[in-house]
Scaffold this motif. Sequence first.
Motif, PDB file in Angstrom:
ATOM      1  N   GLN A 101       4.075   6.910   2.696  1.00  0.00           N
ATOM      2  CA  GLN A 101       3.821   8.215   3.303  1.00  0.00           C
ATOM      3  C   GLN A 101       4.212   8.230   4.777  1.00  0.00           C
ATOM      4  O   GLN A 101       4.711   9.233   5.277  1.00  0.00           O
ATOM      5  CB  GLN A 101       2.365   8.605   3.105  1.00  0.00           C
ATOM      6  N   ARG A 102       4.012   7.126   5.477  1.00  0.00           N
ATOM      7  CA  ARG A 102       4.414   7.061   6.895  1.00  0.00           C
ATOM      8  C   ARG A 102       5.918   7.236   7.049  1.00  0.00           C
ATOM      9  O   ARG A 102       6.387   7.850   8.000  1.00  0.00           O
ATOM     10  CB  ARG A 102       3.968   5.733   7.500  1.00  0.00           C
TER      11      ARG A 102
ATOM     12  N   SER B 269       6.938  11.082  -2.036  1.00  0.00           N
ATOM     13  CA  SER B 269       6.562  10.915  -0.622  1.00  0.00           C
ATOM     14  C   SER B 269       7.761  10.971   0.310  1.00  0.00           C
ATOM     15  O   SER B 269       7.640  11.350   1.470  1.00  0.00           O
ATOM     16  CB  SER B 269       5.862   9.569  -0.419  1.00  0.00           C
TER      17      SER B 269
ATOM     18  N   LYS C 197       0.199   4.009   1.216  1.00  0.00           N
ATOM     19  CA  LYS C 197       0.108   4.705   2.508  1.00  0.00           C
ATOM     20  C   LYS C 197       1.331   4.435   3.369  1.00  0.00           C
ATOM     21  O   LYS C 197       1.735   5.265   4.178  1.00  0.00           O
ATOM     22  CB  LYS C 197      -1.152   4.283   3.266  1.00  0.00           C
TER      23      LYS C 197
ATOM     24  N   ASP D  63       0.825  -1.205   0.000  1.00  0.00           N
ATOM     25  CA  ASP D  63       0.000   0.000   0.000  1.00  0.00           C
ATOM     26  C   ASP D  63       0.863   1.260   0.000  1.00  0.00           C
ATOM     27  O   ASP D  63       1.806   1.382   0.788  1.00  0.00           O
ATOM     28  CB  ASP D  63      -0.903  -0.014   1.236  1.00  0.00           C
TER      29      ASP D  63
END
Length: 117
Positions: free
Chosen positions: A59-60, A95, A56, A54
């Motif tokens: 981004q973390r 990112s 996401k 993912d």
Amino acid sequence: LWLYGNKISKIDGLQPAGELRELWLQQNKISRVGGLEALVHLENLGLAGNKISDYKDLQRLGLLPSLKKVSFDDIHFGSCPLTRLEGYRNFALSSLKQVTHLDGLEVTSGDRAAAED
């Protein structure tokens, strides 16, 4: 800290290791990136050969100010499903603005410019 090939499924319990600079978690069973927020000095992170799929999770990692080298794909450990998604490298570079090496390759200014387009 070398923890590759240990069947780890979740990144957890690293909060007390805030001074950690290298973390090698290749070839585990990790599907989500989390639990790294306290590692503000982390420079090198190896995640190749896990189940991460993912965007996401990329981004973390953007919240880790010292992170310079990260790998989701490695000739020795394999790749994460994430690396096979369309636009993976550009998304990763947009990112992870602090990263200078992605998947063992140096990030050039041309790479950065392409990611921003």
